[in-house]
Design an enzyme around this catalytic site. Structure first.
Site, short mmCIF file in Angstrom:
data_model
loop_
_atom_site.label_atom_id
_atom_site.label_comp_id
_atom_site.label_asym_id
_atom_site.label_seq_id
_atom_site.Cartn_x
_atom_site.Cartn_y
_atom_site.Cartn_z
N ASP A 73 -1.84 5.80 -5.66
CA ASP A 73 -1.96 5.13 -4.29
C ASP A 73 -2.64 3.54 -4.58
O ASP A 73 -3.54 3.33 -5.29
CB ASP A 73 -3.06 5.86 -3.52
CG ASP A 73 -3.55 5.04 -2.31
OD1 ASP A 73 -2.75 4.05 -1.99
OD2 ASP A 73 -4.44 5.52 -1.69
N ASP A 85 0.64 -1.16 0.04
CA ASP A 85 -0.15 -0.08 -0.02
C ASP A 85 0.80 1.30 -0.05
O ASP A 85 1.39 1.54 0.96
CB ASP A 85 -0.89 0.01 1.24
CG ASP A 85 -1.70 1.13 1.32
OD1 ASP A 85 -2.01 1.98 0.28
OD2 ASP A 85 -2.27 1.57 2.37
#
Length: 503
Positions: A289, A102
């Site tokens: 992201d 992440d």
């Protein structure tokens, strides 16, 4: 940290509206002919039930050519085409954990063997410090809060195996409490954050910083290739220390990181079939992201996208009220060359702080709890953008106000399920993001996500509303829909991000 916390909270709320592709967990480990460690992964189709589960997951709050053993590959599993995860090992001998990689967070955490009162811990692998020869106690307690729950625990230190790289003495979180449904139904054990240390809880260094300090990499970069092909066996690859030339075409376009914490940069206009949407024409902030599945951006633009692709949204009473009662006044002020930032304050729907119209802490016009003057101010600001764009096209007053009314009906649904007609995908326009003065085009097949339901295909828009007010916003979050189309390099040595067409 207030802004960073708000982004983290909202980006996990984005998980509510994500749809994901399912994968099986049959993993075959082998060394390929080019010397890199690879994992073969198998996929299965996505069902409506998977989407329902994914909503719960989303309710919580990545240049050197590969030619050296100093580059390391972590093959990725693609869960429902949005969460990409792989396997790491913690301890000596390694205890395996499936983690989401992440770029929107910076901590590494996995469930602890000392987690006794959370169901999620019993459904996933748990770290047992007593079974590791390299474990070092830390003991500092911590908590990370997401939109629908939190994890809490304490820090420990141990060796972490990523691919065939051993990162020594890495500080990570042993989670002893997991209070979100996310962690019960998730296909992952924990999260490996790849953001900057600025947003790391407890000042724990992200894994790439430890790799850098221990001189494990040939180059200070990591790169993502996300495979969006639902029929392919591989979910993608994460490469530390380099990039795999098999997974991109041409050269990367680089843009500098403008704000450390998240991988944030400046972007320009979003174009619909070559036409400006106006709102970001003078620039917007953007975050790339890997932990966000779709494309999240200002409601004023997402409504225009929904209109262009025929996505079904919700009818906004406030929006139609503003267009009906103030539309002509807004139009007249714009024709009179009034500063667009002052229009809404002049019609009495917003205040003006000397530089721009402001409302009282508005987050998103499509939030169900977002009522009253804040919502009217936000809708007015969107109407100004829409009307100003139509004036540039020399449309008549009637056509302009009618267009604004149509956009009111295309405002994204609060739960993000903006459906489209699957048979119309080939007729939908190309959409393009402007980054570093270049356009990055997404074809309809790339920004429409397909679900399987009872043997039939359901299609939804890959765009969702996400509003951050000035001066921190407007803000885009470019998630896996964008990263699937464009191979992405995260260069922490030069603080820049690179994009090239995925191969």
């Amino acid at each position: 940290m207030g802004f960073e916390f708000e982004i983290m909270r909202q980006r996990h709320l984005l998980l509510v509206t994500t749809c994901l592709w399912a994968l099986s967990c049959a993993l075959l480990l082998h060394a390929s002919s080019d010397g890199f460690l690879r994992i073969n992964l198998n996929k299965k189709g996505l069902s409506k039930d998977d989407l329902t589960a994914a909503k719960l997951v989303r309710q919580g709050n990545r240049l050197l050519k590969i030619s050296s053993s100093d580059s390391d590959i972590v093959p990725l599993v693609d869960y429902l085409n949005t969460q990409y995860y792989g396997v790491i090992g913690i301890g000596t001998p390694p205890q395996n954990f499936t983690v989401i990689f992440d770029t929107g967070s910076s901590n590494l955490w996995v469930p602890s063997a000392k987690c006794y009162f959370s169901i999620a811990c019993y459904l996933h692998n748990r770290y047992k410090s007593k079974k590791s020869n390299t474990y070092k106690a830390d003991g500092e307690t911590c908590k990370i809060t997401y939109g629908s729950g939190s994890i809490s625990g304490f820090f420990s230190k141990d060796n972490v195996l990523v691919g065939d790289l051993v990162v020594k003495n890495q500080k990570f979180i042993e989670a002893t409490r997991e209070t979100s449904p996310t962690f019960i139904i998730g296909k992952f054990d924990g999260i490996l954050g790849l953001g900057y240390p600025d947003i790391s809880v407890g000042k724990a260094p992200p894994i790439w910083q430890s790799m850098q300090e221990q001189e494990l990499l040939a180059d200070d970069v990591f790169s993502f290739w996300l495979n969006r092909d639902p029929d392919a066996s591989s979910g993608g690859e994460l490469v530390f220390g380099g990039i795999d030339p098999k997974h991109y075409k041409g050269d990367h376009t680089y843009t500098p990181v403008t704000r450390k914490g998240y991988w944030q940069f400046n972007m320009g206009d979003l174009l619909i079939d070559g036409h400006s949407t106006g709102f970001c024409a003078k620039g917007c902030a953007a975050i790339v992201d890997s932990g966000t599945s779709l494309l999240a951006g200002p409601t004023a633009i997402v409504a225009q996208v929904n209109h262009a692709i025929g996505a079904e949204g919700i009818i906004s009473t406030e929006c139609k009220e503003v267009v009906s009662e103030y539309g002509e006044m807004i139009l007249d002020l714009l024709i009179a060359q009034t500063d667009p930032q002052k229009v809404c304050s002049q019609v009495g729907l917003c205040m003006f702080d000397g530089t721009r119209s402001v409302s009282n802490g508005i987050e998103s016009v499509v939030e169900e709890e977002n009522l009253g003057s804040d919502a009217l101010c936000s809708v007015c600001e969107m109407a100004v953008v829409w009307i100003e764009n139509q004036l540039r096209e020399n449309k008549t007053k009637e056509l302009i106000l009618n267009y604004a009314n149509q956009l009111c009906e295309r405002l994204p649904s609060p739960n993000g399920e903006s459906t489209v007609n699957c048979h119309q995908i080939s007729k939908m326009p190309d959409l393009a993001f402007t980054i570093a003065s270049k356009t990055f085009v997404l074809a309809p097949e790339q920004y429409i996500v397909k679900l399987e339901q009872g043997g039939q295909t359901v299609c939804i828009s890959g765009f969702m509303a996400f509003d951050i007010p000035a001066p921190r916003g407007p803000l885009w979050i470019l998630g896996d829909v964008f990263m699937g189309a464009y191979h992405t390099v995260f260069d922490f040595g030069k603080d820049r991000i690179g994009f090239a067409v995925s191969a």
